[in-house]
Design a protein around this motif. Structure first.
Motif, short mmCIF file in Angstrom:
data_model
loop_
_atom_site.label_atom_id
_atom_site.label_comp_id
_atom_site.label_asym_id
_atom_site.label_seq_id
_atom_site.Cartn_x
_atom_site.Cartn_y
_atom_site.Cartn_z
N LYS A 143 0.83 -1.20 0.00
CA LYS A 143 0.00 0.00 0.00
C LYS A 143 0.87 1.26 0.00
CE LYS A 143 -4.02 -1.94 2.40
NZ LYS A 143 -4.85 -1.89 3.63
N PRO A 144 0.57 2.24 -0.88
CA PRO A 144 1.34 3.48 -0.89
C PRO A 144 1.41 4.16 0.47
CG PRO A 144 -0.10 3.36 -2.80
CD PRO A 144 -0.47 2.21 -1.91
N SER A 145 0.29 4.12 1.22
CA SER A 145 0.27 4.77 2.53
C SER A 145 1.29 4.14 3.48
CB SER A 145 -1.13 4.68 3.14
OG SER A 145 -1.55 3.32 3.25
N SER A 146 1.54 2.84 3.34
CA SER A 146 2.53 2.18 4.19
C SER A 146 3.93 2.63 3.83
CB SER A 146 2.41 0.66 4.07
OG SER A 146 1.16 0.21 4.53
N VAL A 147 4.17 2.86 2.55
CA VAL A 147 5.49 3.29 2.09
C VAL A 147 5.72 4.76 2.38
CG1 VAL A 147 7.01 3.39 0.06
CG2 VAL A 147 5.39 1.52 0.30
N GLY A 148 4.62 5.51 2.57
CA GLY A 148 4.74 6.94 2.83
C GLY A 148 4.65 7.78 1.58
N ILE A 149 3.98 7.26 0.54
CA ILE A 149 3.78 8.01 -0.70
C ILE A 149 2.28 8.10 -0.98
CG2 ILE A 149 6.01 7.34 -1.66
CD1 ILE A 149 4.62 5.20 -3.29
N ASP A 150 1.91 9.03 -1.85
CA ASP A 150 0.50 9.21 -2.18
C ASP A 150 -0.01 8.10 -3.09
OD1 ASP A 150 0.34 11.53 -0.67
OD2 ASP A 150 0.91 12.80 -2.37
N ALA A 151 0.83 7.69 -4.04
CA ALA A 151 0.43 6.65 -5.00
C ALA A 151 1.69 6.15 -5.70
CB ALA A 151 -0.56 7.20 -6.03
N TRP A 152 1.59 4.97 -6.28
CA TRP A 152 2.71 4.47 -7.08
C TRP A 152 2.73 5.23 -8.41
CZ3 TRP A 152 6.47 1.89 -5.02
CH2 TRP A 152 6.24 1.12 -3.88
N PRO A 153 3.90 5.69 -8.83
CA PRO A 153 3.98 6.49 -10.07
C PRO A 153 3.59 5.67 -11.29
CG PRO A 153 6.02 6.67 -8.77
CD PRO A 153 5.22 5.55 -8.17
N VAL A 154 3.10 6.36 -12.31
CA VAL A 154 2.85 5.75 -13.61
C VAL A 154 4.11 5.91 -14.44
CG1 VAL A 154 1.46 5.84 -15.70
CG2 VAL A 154 0.38 6.25 -13.49
N VAL A 155 4.70 4.79 -14.82
CA VAL A 155 5.97 4.81 -15.56
C VAL A 155 5.66 4.60 -17.04
CG1 VAL A 155 8.22 3.70 -15.86
CG2 VAL A 155 7.21 3.92 -13.57
N PRO A 156 6.13 5.50 -17.92
CA PRO A 156 5.86 5.35 -19.36
C PRO A 156 6.38 4.03 -19.90
CG PRO A 156 6.77 7.53 -18.86
CD PRO A 156 6.91 6.72 -17.61
N LYS A 157 5.66 3.48 -20.86
CA LYS A 157 6.09 2.24 -21.50
C LYS A 157 7.46 2.43 -22.14
CE LYS A 157 1.51 0.27 -22.44
NZ LYS A 157 0.60 -0.24 -23.49
N GLY A 158 8.24 1.37 -22.12
CA GLY A 158 9.57 1.44 -22.70
C GLY A 158 10.65 1.70 -21.66
N GLN A 159 10.25 2.14 -20.46
CA GLN A 159 11.21 2.36 -19.39
C GLN A 159 11.18 1.18 -18.42
OE1 GLN A 159 11.01 6.03 -17.21
NE2 GLN A 159 10.58 7.27 -19.02
N ASP A 160 12.33 0.90 -17.83
CA ASP A 160 12.35 -0.09 -16.76
C ASP A 160 11.47 0.43 -15.62
OD1 ASP A 160 13.65 -2.47 -15.30
OD2 ASP A 160 14.04 -0.80 -13.94
N TRP A 161 10.48 -0.39 -15.24
CA TRP A 161 9.48 0.08 -14.29
C TRP A 161 10.08 0.46 -12.95
CZ3 TRP A 161 7.26 -1.19 -9.58
CH2 TRP A 161 6.05 -0.54 -9.28
N LYS A 162 10.92 -0.38 -12.39
CA LYS A 162 11.47 -0.12 -11.06
C LYS A 162 12.36 1.12 -11.07
CE LYS A 162 11.32 -4.96 -9.61
NZ LYS A 162 12.11 -6.17 -9.28
N THR A 163 13.19 1.23 -12.11
CA THR A 163 14.03 2.42 -12.21
C THR A 163 13.19 3.67 -12.37
OG1 THR A 163 15.78 1.10 -13.24
CG2 THR A 163 15.92 3.49 -13.50
N GLY A 164 12.11 3.56 -13.16
CA GLY A 164 11.22 4.70 -13.34
C GLY A 164 10.54 5.11 -12.06
N VAL A 165 10.18 4.13 -11.21
CA VAL A 165 9.57 4.44 -9.92
C VAL A 165 10.56 5.21 -9.05
CG1 VAL A 165 8.79 3.42 -7.75
CG2 VAL A 165 7.89 2.58 -9.92
N CYS A 166 11.78 4.72 -8.99
CA CYS A 166 12.81 5.41 -8.19
C CYS A 166 13.00 6.84 -8.67
CB CYS A 166 14.13 4.65 -8.25
SG CYS A 166 14.11 3.03 -7.47
#
Length: 272
Positions: A204-227
């Motif tokens: 849950k984003p609230s547990s991590v301390g963020i509002d929501a998980w980011p939307v990462v554009p297609k073609g990018q590594d998802w985890k790197t894009g989140v960071c």
């Protein structure tokens, strides 16, 4: 010498003593002033005095001072006190919400297994369901992807006494994962999944301390894009440890993952 001063308060105006109750984890009480009812999460020592954190049935947390006569326990006024420091406080429930069995020994591993896609999935399952899995004798292994799942299932040779459960990331209609799942699912194999691109999103984003998980554009590594979107160092290993450290129980996970893991545990442990 200080002289004795008698208590001249009339007996009918004196407050009757109330029991002191240790604020053990999972103890359900009601705070008198606000009416907030919840289970004890933790006690802390602050500059203003000891406090207790309660969690209600909706997952909302509130912190209250541990004042005398400040709480109701089963309808009766009590004073909460910090648990004794004489030994570790044993939780009454596991991280998955199951009733804890103090001193229970791990069962000899079953022939059945649960497979998950990657190491992060395995670590998250261990974090929340580890106690339950040891008591049930269920081993969790990770696959490093699902492309080779048909060959792995064939080599495992599932049967009535050796069921196989598989948890797949991003199991949505029309996906590569759904096609592979349909190929291997059978009487002794159950493949289930969650809709998230990666198991990170199941926290849950609230547990991590963020509002929501980011939307990462297609073609990018998802985890790197989140960071990158969250302003974290682009070190996915360190980012995962940061996320995992916020998971204390099943309440920190999304229902779409909770239900699927519970389904797999039931599948591999309940006989035909």
């Amino acid at each position: 010498m200080r002289s004795y001063q008698p208590d001249l308060t009339p007996p009918w105006k004196r407050s009757a003593p109330v029991p002191e109750v240790p604020a053990e984890p999972d103890l359900v009480v009601e705070e008198v002033a606000s009416g907030f009812c919840g289970a004890v999460i933790r006690c802390e020592k602050t500059a203003q005095g000891p406090t207790v954190t309660l969690e209600d049935r909706f997952g909302k947390h509130r912190v209250f001072p541990m004042e005398p006569r400040g709480f109701l326990l089963e309808g009766k006024v009590v004073t909460l006190v910090r648990p004794s420091a004489g030994g570790p406080v044993r939780p009454t429930r596991t991280a998955s919400g199951s009733v804890a069995v103090p001193g229970a020994r791990a069962r000899v591993a079953r022939a059945g297994r649960i497979y998950v896609e990657g190491r992060h999935d395995a670590e998250l399952v261990e974090r929340v369901w580890g106690d339950d899995l040891r008591i049930e004798g269920v081993v969790v292994e990770y696959l490093e992807g699902v492309d080779d799942l048909p060959a792995i299932v064939a080599e495992f040779a599932p049967g009535p006494d050796a069921r196989l459960g598989v948890l797949v990331d991003h199991l949505v209609p029309g996906s590569k994962e759904s096609r592979i799942a349909a190929e291997v699912t059978g009487g002794h194999v159950l493949v289930v999944g969650h809709p998230y691109i990666d198991v990170w999103e199941a926290v849950k984003p609230s547990s991590v301390g963020i509002d929501a998980w980011p939307v990462v554009p297609k073609g990018q590594d998802w985890k790197t894009g989140v960071c990158r979107a969250l302003g974290w160092p682009e070190n996915t290993g360190a980012a995962w440890q940061r996320i995992l450290s916020t998971v204390r129980s099943y309440k920190d996970l999304e229902p779409q993952l909770l239900g699927r893991v519970e389904e797999l545990i039931d599948f591999v442990t309940v006989p035909d």
